[in-house]
Design a protein around this motif. Structure first.
Motif, PDB file in Angstrom:
ATOM      1  N   PHE A   1     -48.425  83.755 -35.521  1.00  0.00           N
ATOM      2  CA  PHE A   1     -48.801  82.550 -34.778  1.00  0.00           C
ATOM      3  C   PHE A   1     -49.265  82.954 -33.377  1.00  0.00           C
ATOM      4  N   LYS A   2     -50.449  82.492 -32.994  1.00  0.00           N
ATOM      5  CA  LYS A   2     -51.046  82.873 -31.713  1.00  0.00           C
ATOM      6  C   LYS A   2     -51.279  81.673 -30.808  1.00  0.00           C
ATOM      7  N   GLY A   3     -50.572  80.578 -31.097  1.00  0.00           N
ATOM      8  CA  GLY A   3     -50.719  79.383 -30.278  1.00  0.00           C
ATOM      9  C   GLY A   3     -51.872  78.509 -30.689  1.00  0.00           C
ATOM     10  N   GLU A   4     -52.309  78.626 -31.941  1.00  0.00           N
ATOM     11  CA  GLU A   4     -53.460  77.859 -32.410  1.00  0.00           C
ATOM     12  C   GLU A   4     -53.222  76.349 -32.399  1.00  0.00           C
ATOM     13  N   ILE A   5     -51.960  75.925 -32.570  1.00  0.00           N
ATOM     14  CA  ILE A   5     -51.620  74.497 -32.641  1.00  0.00           C
ATOM     15  C   ILE A   5     -50.516  74.218 -31.628  1.00  0.00           C
ATOM     16  N   LYS A   6     -50.717  73.229 -30.790  1.00  0.00           N
ATOM     17  CA  LYS A   6     -49.697  72.872 -29.794  1.00  0.00           C
ATOM     18  C   LYS A   6     -48.656  71.938 -30.411  1.00  0.00           C
ATOM     19  N   ASN A   7     -47.420  72.043 -29.922  1.00  0.00           N
ATOM     20  CA  ASN A   7     -46.323  71.184 -30.385  1.00  0.00           C
ATOM     21  C   ASN A   7     -46.173  71.235 -31.906  1.00  0.00           C
ATOM     22  N   CYS A   8     -46.121  72.437 -32.419  1.00  0.00           N
ATOM     23  CA  CYS A   8     -46.058  72.618 -33.873  1.00  0.00           C
ATOM     24  C   CYS A   8     -44.781  73.363 -34.257  1.00  0.00           C
ATOM     25  N   SER A   9     -44.094  72.875 -35.260  1.00  0.00           N
ATOM     26  CA  SER A   9     -42.892  73.519 -35.781  1.00  0.00           C
ATOM     27  C   SER A   9     -43.172  74.046 -37.188  1.00  0.00           C
ATOM     28  N   TYR A  10     -42.159  74.667 -37.799  1.00  0.00           N
ATOM     29  CA  TYR A  10     -42.362  75.232 -39.140  1.00  0.00           C
ATOM     30  C   TYR A  10     -41.278  74.709 -40.083  1.00  0.00           C
ATOM     31  N   PRO A  11     -41.573  74.591 -41.372  1.00  0.00           N
ATOM     32  CA  PRO A  11     -40.652  73.942 -42.318  1.00  0.00           C
ATOM     33  C   PRO A  11     -39.596  74.888 -42.878  1.00  0.00           C
ATOM     34  N   ASP A  12     -38.688  74.315 -43.618  1.00  0.00           N
ATOM     35  CA  ASP A  12     -37.561  75.046 -44.186  1.00  0.00           C
ATOM     36  C   ASP A  12     -37.994  76.117 -45.186  1.00  0.00           C
ATOM     37  N   LEU A  13     -39.133  75.942 -45.817  1.00  0.00           N
ATOM     38  CA  LEU A  13     -39.581  76.900 -46.818  1.00  0.00           C
ATOM     39  C   LEU A  13     -40.270  78.107 -46.199  1.00  0.00           C
ATOM     40  N   MET A  14     -40.232  78.209 -44.872  1.00  0.00           N
ATOM     41  CA  MET A  14     -40.752  79.384 -44.174  1.00  0.00           C
ATOM     42  C   MET A  14     -39.654  80.016 -43.332  1.00  0.00           C
ATOM     43  N   MET A  15     -39.853  81.304 -43.002  1.00  0.00           N
ATOM     44  CA  MET A  15     -38.965  82.022 -42.098  1.00  0.00           C
ATOM     45  C   MET A  15     -39.753  82.476 -40.875  1.00  0.00           C
ATOM     46  N   ARG A  16     -39.062  82.594 -39.745  1.00  0.00           N
ATOM     47  CA  ARG A  16     -39.696  83.030 -38.506  1.00  0.00           C
ATOM     48  C   ARG A  16     -38.913  84.194 -37.912  1.00  0.00           C
ATOM     49  N   PHE A  17     -39.635  85.127 -37.275  1.00  0.00           N
ATOM     50  CA  PHE A  17     -38.968  86.186 -36.511  1.00  0.00           C
ATOM     51  C   PHE A  17     -39.916  86.660 -35.411  1.00  0.00           C
ATOM     52  N   ARG A  18     -39.360  87.364 -34.443  1.00  0.00           N
ATOM     53  CA  ARG A  18     -40.144  87.958 -33.368  1.00  0.00           C
ATOM     54  C   ARG A  18     -39.843  89.451 -33.304  1.00  0.00           C
TER      55      ARG A  18
END
Length: 259
Positions: free
Chosen positions: A86-103
């Motif tokens: 994610f590179k900031g393409e969409i403002k005020n955007c979250s992600y759903p339960d069927l996805m995982m996030r990490f940094r």
């Protein structure tokens, strides 16, 4: 420094975390959440979003920031494990339960290099083999599967060079595939226009059997009269068509045969 492999979990600055799927309104309100189809073969598809509720405080805990990596944790087997940076393409955007996030720790690994590796054939196959589930259509991978992914780690200058090269090729492939899809769509439209019955009430077209355009032919029947045949001769780079006849060719063949 030579290349070596490390597990992804050693490169993380923020642990792998599942998202959150709220009850979404129908009308846009300035807050968004990614749809399941937002993770494609070429990264993030920004058209696959839907409105997120403004009165659900939990949504804010899952807002995306530039530099977040996303992985599809549940999908059909051919789509599970799809990822994007994610590179900031969409403002005020979250992600759903069927996805995982990490940094990640960007002093150790270049983000675009990891992005390309996550989309590589080897990584995709690893996620697909690791996926499990009782459903015939939906399978899942878990946090441990993602953390245990082995990542090659070349020196940073090589990482940036590799990422730049692969990114260029990736963009070219995506553009070509979109062009092919558009051409196929145009071709299908033409087939529908010209060959679908009843497309035009005023059309004088009608269907018929192909046999009406064919005449019987006896392969072994040879007419008694001379049959003109044609061949090509090559003289000084010129190929004129010469008119020859069957009896003449037979005579030449007899003359050239051994006695």
């Amino acid at each position: 420094m030579s290349w070596h492999k490390v597990k992804l979990k050693t490169l993380l600055s923020q642990p792998v975390q599942n998202g959150y799927s709220p009850v979404c309104p129908e009308e846009p309100n300035g807050k968004w959440i990614l749809g399941l189809g937002a993770l494609s073969d070429f990264g993030l598809d920004t058209t696959q979003i839907k409105p997120a509720p403004v009165d659900d405080s939990k949504v804010d805990n899952f807002l995306l920031r530039p530099g977040d990596f996303l992985v599809s944790r549940s999908n059909t087997r051919d789509k599970v494990g799809r990822s994007a940076l994610f590179k900031g393409e969409i403002k005020n955007c979250s992600y759903p339960d069927l996805m995982m996030r990490f940094r990640i720790n960007e002093t150790t690994i270049y983000p675009e290099f990891l992005e390309m590796y996550l989309r590589s054939h080897r990584t995709v196959k690893y996620f697909q083999r690791s996926a499990s589930g009782t459903s015939g259509t939906m399978v899942k991978i878990n946090k441990r599967v993602v953390e245990n992914l082995k990542v090659p780690l070349p020196p940073m200058p090589e990482q940036t060079a590799i990422a730049a090269l692969l990114s260029t090729w990736d963009a070219a492939i995506e553009k070509t595939e979109k062009l092919i899809a558009a051409k196929e769509k145009q071709m299908n439209a033409l087939y529908q226009l010209f060959f679908q019955p009843g497309m035009s009430a005023n059309s004088s077209w009608h269907s018929t059997k192909i046999g009406q355009f064919m005449t019987p032919r006896k392969e072994r029947e040879v007419p008694s009269e001379e049959i003109p045949l044609f061949s090509l001769t090559i003289e000084d780079g010129v190929t004129p068509k010469t008119d020859r006849s069957l009896p003449a060719m037979e005579s030449e063949a007899k003359a050239g045969s051994p006695q």
